[in-house]
Design a protein around this motif. Structure first.
Motif, PDB file in Angstrom:
ATOM      1  N   ILE A  90     -17.855 -38.186 -37.912  1.00  0.00           N
ATOM      2  CA  ILE A  90     -17.424 -36.868 -38.359  1.00  0.00           C
ATOM      3  C   ILE A  90     -18.336 -36.408 -39.492  1.00  0.00           C
ATOM      4  O   ILE A  90     -18.524 -37.129 -40.470  1.00  0.00           O
ATOM      5  CB  ILE A  90     -15.967 -36.909 -38.902  1.00  0.00           C
ATOM      6  N   TRP A 141      -8.156 -39.479 -35.471  1.00  0.00           N
ATOM      7  CA  TRP A 141      -9.064 -40.419 -36.139  1.00  0.00           C
ATOM      8  C   TRP A 141      -8.757 -41.861 -35.823  1.00  0.00           C
ATOM      9  O   TRP A 141      -9.606 -42.741 -35.963  1.00  0.00           O
ATOM     10  CB  TRP A 141      -9.192 -40.182 -37.637  1.00  0.00           C
ATOM     11  N   ASN A 144     -16.622 -40.956 -41.485  1.00  0.00           N
ATOM     12  CA  ASN A 144     -16.736 -39.581 -41.952  1.00  0.00           C
ATOM     13  C   ASN A 144     -17.819 -39.487 -43.027  1.00  0.00           C
ATOM     14  O   ASN A 144     -17.837 -40.289 -43.956  1.00  0.00           O
ATOM     15  CB  ASN A 144     -15.395 -39.123 -42.522  1.00  0.00           C
ATOM     16  N   HIS A 151     -18.953 -36.969 -45.877  1.00  0.00           N
ATOM     17  CA  HIS A 151     -18.466 -35.798 -46.602  1.00  0.00           C
ATOM     18  C   HIS A 151     -19.523 -35.350 -47.612  1.00  0.00           C
ATOM     19  O   HIS A 151     -20.103 -36.186 -48.313  1.00  0.00           O
ATOM     20  CB  HIS A 151     -17.152 -36.118 -47.321  1.00  0.00           C
TER      21      HIS A 151
END
Length: 136
Positions: free
Chosen positions: A84, A95, A104, A106
């Motif tokens: 992600i 998830w 993920n 970010h």
């Protein structure tokens, strides 16, 4: 290993490109639905969708991440892992789906600037240092 990639803006395209260049098996790309943009309000595709289409990847564009039809289609991809980058908050059902989990990336040094537009807020607030956070 089969991977589903989830992302929307241009920021996410570099990560998707790196995965493809590394020869990773991307079985699907999940991105935001096409929507009106600009002065003419013409329907526009996300940067991730444009890249995925150019590379003949399967694209899913759910309006609701809890929609049973979307969940069924996502599950049918039988991904081992999800990656992600700059996507929206995922329900646990999504998830938690792949056997090897979800990673993920970010665009901020968490816990600062959680949520949408972390790069924008770092600039607006005059931060002198920023970075990315990866979490499982």
């Amino acid at each position: 290993m089969k991977i589903v990639f989830m992302g929307t803006p241009q920021f996410a395209v570099a990560s998707l490109n790196e995965l493809i260049q590394a020869g990773v098996d991307i079985v699907g790309v999940v991105t935001a639905p096409d929507k009106p943009a600009g002065r003419g309000q013409k329907i526009a595709q996300s940067a991730v969708k444009q890249y995925a289409v150019e590379h003949s990847l399967r694209v899913l564009q759910p309006t609701n991440l809890k929609d049973p039809d979307f969940l069924k289609e996502l599950k049918s991809l039988n991904a081992d892992l999800q990656v992600i980058v700059a996507f929206r908050m995922l329900p646990e059902e999504v998830w938690n789906m792949p056997a090897k989990g979800t990673i993920n990336l970010h665009a901020s040094l968490l816990p600062n600037y959680r949520g949408a537009a972390p790069l924008n807020w770092a600039i607006i607030n005059g931060e002198h240092e920023s970075g990315v956070t990866t979490f499982f």
